[in-house]
Design a protein around this motif. Sequence first.
Motif, PDB file in Angstrom:
ATOM      1  N   ARG A  78       0.797  -1.240   0.241  1.00  0.00           N
ATOM      2  CA  ARG A  78      -0.159  -0.015   0.107  1.00  0.00           C
ATOM      3  C   ARG A  78       1.161   1.543  -0.107  1.00  0.00           C
ATOM      4  O   ARG A  78       0.000   2.411   0.064  1.00  0.00           O
ATOM      5  CB  ARG A  78      -0.921  -0.172   1.400  1.00  0.00           C
ATOM      6  N   PHE A  79       2.453   1.404   0.519  1.00  0.00           N
ATOM      7  CA  PHE A  79       3.051   1.919   0.636  1.00  0.00           C
ATOM      8  C   PHE A  79       3.166   2.679  -0.887  1.00  0.00           C
ATOM      9  O   PHE A  79       4.009   3.803  -0.988  1.00  0.00           O
ATOM     10  CB  PHE A  79       4.223   2.068   1.124  1.00  0.00           C
ATOM     11  N   TRP A  80       3.920   1.796  -2.568  1.00  0.00           N
ATOM     12  CA  TRP A  80       4.552   1.509  -3.315  1.00  0.00           C
ATOM     13  C   TRP A  80       3.739   2.979  -4.095  1.00  0.00           C
ATOM     14  O   TRP A  80       3.952   3.824  -4.565  1.00  0.00           O
ATOM     15  CB  TRP A  80       4.532   0.741  -4.261  1.00  0.00           C
ATOM     16  N   PRO A  81       1.965   3.548  -3.844  1.00  0.00           N
ATOM     17  CA  PRO A  81       2.691   5.066  -4.951  1.00  0.00           C
ATOM     18  C   PRO A  81       2.337   5.557  -4.127  1.00  0.00           C
ATOM     19  O   PRO A  81       2.959   6.384  -4.988  1.00  0.00           O
ATOM     20  CB  PRO A  81       0.547   4.069  -4.579  1.00  0.00           C
ATOM     21  N   PHE A  82       2.458   5.997  -3.211  1.00  0.00           N
ATOM     22  CA  PHE A  82       2.890   7.461  -2.562  1.00  0.00           C
ATOM     23  C   PHE A  82       4.108   7.745  -1.759  1.00  0.00           C
ATOM     24  O   PHE A  82       5.112   8.384  -2.180  1.00  0.00           O
ATOM     25  CB  PHE A  82       2.079   7.072  -0.474  1.00  0.00           C
ATOM     26  N   LEU A  83       5.194   6.291  -2.417  1.00  0.00           N
ATOM     27  CA  LEU A  83       6.136   6.537  -2.405  1.00  0.00           C
ATOM     28  C   LEU A  83       6.348   6.672  -3.976  1.00  0.00           C
ATOM     29  O   LEU A  83       7.456   7.707  -4.031  1.00  0.00           O
ATOM     30  CB  LEU A  83       7.410   4.936  -2.002  1.00  0.00           C
ATOM     31  N   GLY A  84       6.749   6.142  -4.581  1.00  0.00           N
ATOM     32  CA  GLY A  84       6.798   6.356  -5.831  1.00  0.00           C
ATOM     33  C   GLY A  84       6.289   7.762  -5.953  1.00  0.00           C
ATOM     34  O   GLY A  84       6.792   8.604  -7.071  1.00  0.00           O
ATOM     35  N   VAL A  85       5.404   8.699  -6.081  1.00  0.00           N
ATOM     36  CA  VAL A  85       4.823  10.273  -5.865  1.00  0.00           C
ATOM     37  C   VAL A  85       5.692  11.076  -5.213  1.00  0.00           C
ATOM     38  O   VAL A  85       6.025  12.122  -6.153  1.00  0.00           O
ATOM     39  CB  VAL A  85       3.448  10.356  -5.531  1.00  0.00           C
ATOM     40  N   ALA A  86       6.515  10.065  -4.094  1.00  0.00           N
ATOM     41  CA  ALA A  86       7.081  11.410  -3.418  1.00  0.00           C
ATOM     42  C   ALA A  86       8.066  11.268  -3.746  1.00  0.00           C
ATOM     43  O   ALA A  86       8.953  12.271  -4.092  1.00  0.00           O
ATOM     44  CB  ALA A  86       6.960  10.767  -2.172  1.00  0.00           C
ATOM     45  N   LEU A  87       8.874  10.403  -4.556  1.00  0.00           N
ATOM     46  CA  LEU A  87      10.259   9.972  -4.938  1.00  0.00           C
ATOM     47  C   LEU A  87      10.063  10.885  -6.815  1.00  0.00           C
ATOM     48  O   LEU A  87      11.420  11.512  -7.444  1.00  0.00           O
ATOM     49  CB  LEU A  87      10.534   8.843  -5.592  1.00  0.00           C
ATOM     50  N   ALA A  88       8.899  11.225  -7.213  1.00  0.00           N
ATOM     51  CA  ALA A  88       8.637  11.883  -8.551  1.00  0.00           C
ATOM     52  C   ALA A  88       8.855  13.472  -8.675  1.00  0.00           C
ATOM     53  O   ALA A  88       9.424  14.553  -9.101  1.00  0.00           O
ATOM     54  CB  ALA A  88       7.277  11.352  -8.807  1.00  0.00           C
ATOM     55  N   LEU A  89       8.076  13.905  -7.119  1.00  0.00           N
ATOM     56  CA  LEU A  89       7.781  15.079  -6.661  1.00  0.00           C
ATOM     57  C   LEU A  89       9.524  15.226  -6.145  1.00  0.00           C
ATOM     58  O   LEU A  89      10.248  17.128  -6.883  1.00  0.00           O
ATOM     59  CB  LEU A  89       7.805  15.060  -5.756  1.00  0.00           C
ATOM     60  N   ASN A  90      10.912  14.710  -5.748  1.00  0.00           N
ATOM     61  CA  ASN A  90      12.017  14.793  -5.242  1.00  0.00           C
ATOM     62  C   ASN A  90      12.964  15.228  -6.636  1.00  0.00           C
ATOM     63  O   ASN A  90      13.875  15.854  -6.764  1.00  0.00           O
ATOM     64  CB  ASN A  90      12.387  13.925  -4.071  1.00  0.00           C
ATOM     65  N   ALA A  91      12.357  13.806  -7.240  1.00  0.00           N
ATOM     66  CA  ALA A  91      13.390  14.383  -9.209  1.00  0.00           C
ATOM     67  C   ALA A  91      12.992  15.860  -9.415  1.00  0.00           C
ATOM     68  O   ALA A  91      14.113  16.163  -9.547  1.00  0.00           O
ATOM     69  CB  ALA A  91      12.636  13.242  -9.844  1.00  0.00           C
ATOM     70  N   LEU A  92      11.500  16.331  -9.876  1.00  0.00           N
ATOM     71  CA  LEU A  92      11.493  17.733 -10.184  1.00  0.00           C
ATOM     72  C   LEU A  92      11.830  18.550  -9.385  1.00  0.00           C
ATOM     73  O   LEU A  92      12.386  19.910 -10.110  1.00  0.00           O
ATOM     74  CB  LEU A  92      10.360  17.276  -9.983  1.00  0.00           C
ATOM     75  N   ALA A  93      11.882  18.684  -7.516  1.00  0.00           N
ATOM     76  CA  ALA A  93      12.579  19.911  -7.496  1.00  0.00           C
ATOM     77  C   ALA A  93      14.184  19.136  -6.993  1.00  0.00           C
ATOM     78  O   ALA A  93      14.991  19.570  -5.814  1.00  0.00           O
ATOM     79  CB  ALA A  93      12.239  19.541  -5.682  1.00  0.00           C
ATOM     80  N   PHE A  94      14.691  18.251  -7.710  1.00  0.00           N
ATOM     81  CA  PHE A  94      16.307  18.181  -7.923  1.00  0.00           C
ATOM     82  C   PHE A  94      17.341  19.890  -7.617  1.00  0.00           C
ATOM     83  O   PHE A  94      16.624  20.492  -8.663  1.00  0.00           O
ATOM     84  CB  PHE A  94      16.767  17.116  -8.358  1.00  0.00           C
ATOM     85  N   PRO A  95      17.886  20.052  -6.745  1.00  0.00           N
ATOM     86  CA  PRO A  95      18.669  21.307  -6.959  1.00  0.00           C
ATOM     87  C   PRO A  95      19.453  21.279  -8.322  1.00  0.00           C
ATOM     88  O   PRO A  95      20.434  21.013  -8.269  1.00  0.00           O
ATOM     89  CB  PRO A  95      18.927  21.660  -5.577  1.00  0.00           C
ATOM     90  N   ARG A  96      19.272  22.666  -8.985  1.00  0.00           N
ATOM     91  CA  ARG A  96      20.374  23.114  -9.600  1.00  0.00           C
ATOM     92  C   ARG A  96      20.375  24.980 -10.074  1.00  0.00           C
ATOM     93  O   ARG A  96      19.809  25.625 -10.461  1.00  0.00           O
ATOM     94  CB  ARG A  96      19.708  22.948 -10.525  1.00  0.00           C
ATOM     95  N   PRO A  97      21.147  25.545  -8.357  1.00  0.00           N
ATOM     96  CA  PRO A  97      20.623  26.915  -8.042  1.00  0.00           C
ATOM     97  C   PRO A  97      21.805  26.983  -8.759  1.00  0.00           C
ATOM     98  O   PRO A  97      21.227  28.875  -9.200  1.00  0.00           O
ATOM     99  CB  PRO A  97      21.924  26.431  -7.037  1.00  0.00           C
ATOM    100  N   ALA A  98      22.644  26.758 -10.170  1.00  0.00           N
ATOM    101  CA  ALA A  98      22.797  27.946 -10.608  1.00  0.00           C
ATOM    102  C   ALA A  98      21.854  28.531 -11.899  1.00  0.00           C
ATOM    103  O   ALA A  98      22.190  29.169 -12.454  1.00  0.00           O
ATOM    104  CB  ALA A  98      24.270  27.327 -11.472  1.00  0.00           C
TER     105      ALA A  98
END
Length: 244
Positions: free
Chosen positions: A133-153
């Motif tokens: 039951r955790f996999w859908p939540f984990l997939g969404v959270a990891l996808a959001l983290n991937a979109l928020a990967f830091p690129r300050p430059a």
Amino acid sequence: MTPGQPLTLEAFTRVQRIIWGALTLSQVMLAVTLLLAFRGDPQGPDPNANAVDLPLSLGAAALAFGASSYRRWAHSNARLQKLGEMARDAPSEARLTKLLGLVQVPFVVSLALNEVVALLGYVLAFLHREPSRFWPFLGVALALNALAFPRPARLVARVRELVPQLAALALLLALAAGCSFRGGDFTPLAKEPETPCSREAHEICKEKLGSADIGNCVAREKYRCELLEQEKEKQGTDTPKPAP
């Protein structure tokens, strides 16, 4: 980083990516915990688990949507332009540090919202004692983290395009890029000859800042010293000689 020193883009990027990596790893560890805790578990789910299914699922969906919207807002041109205008009010040597501090808060908030999405899924899976039951939540959270990967430059470059008055920011970016270069074949810049004013400027700035990163301060103090010397010379030439 030493307190009081101007923040470099390279150091800031490293800090943000450490934070991002730690929070992303924590989401993966939640999955590992569930797998280890309920592997071959004969017990059934908590009797009250079904009662929280809908609230937790809706809450996670709302948070996921909110996290995505917040990240887009934080990276929007209007928001970055406002941050650039706020950073423009700082002294030229402190503009980059101020701008990076301003973009740090939305970055941390965005990752925190993503983490809560994973935690809600963890609670739901824990109550049901079913890791799947955790996999859908984990997939969404990891996808959001991937979109928020830091690129300050990239963010700093966009801010400079939106606020062209940040001329000193472009110089600091170029210096940061040059300092981060490793193993390159290039000719070092010629060292400026030492003068009494340059020695005095170095002493003053080291006492003030306690750091080797004092280029702007040294240039300012040296210029001030040279102006004072010129004034003294001018006063000396204008003083009438005593009569014989």
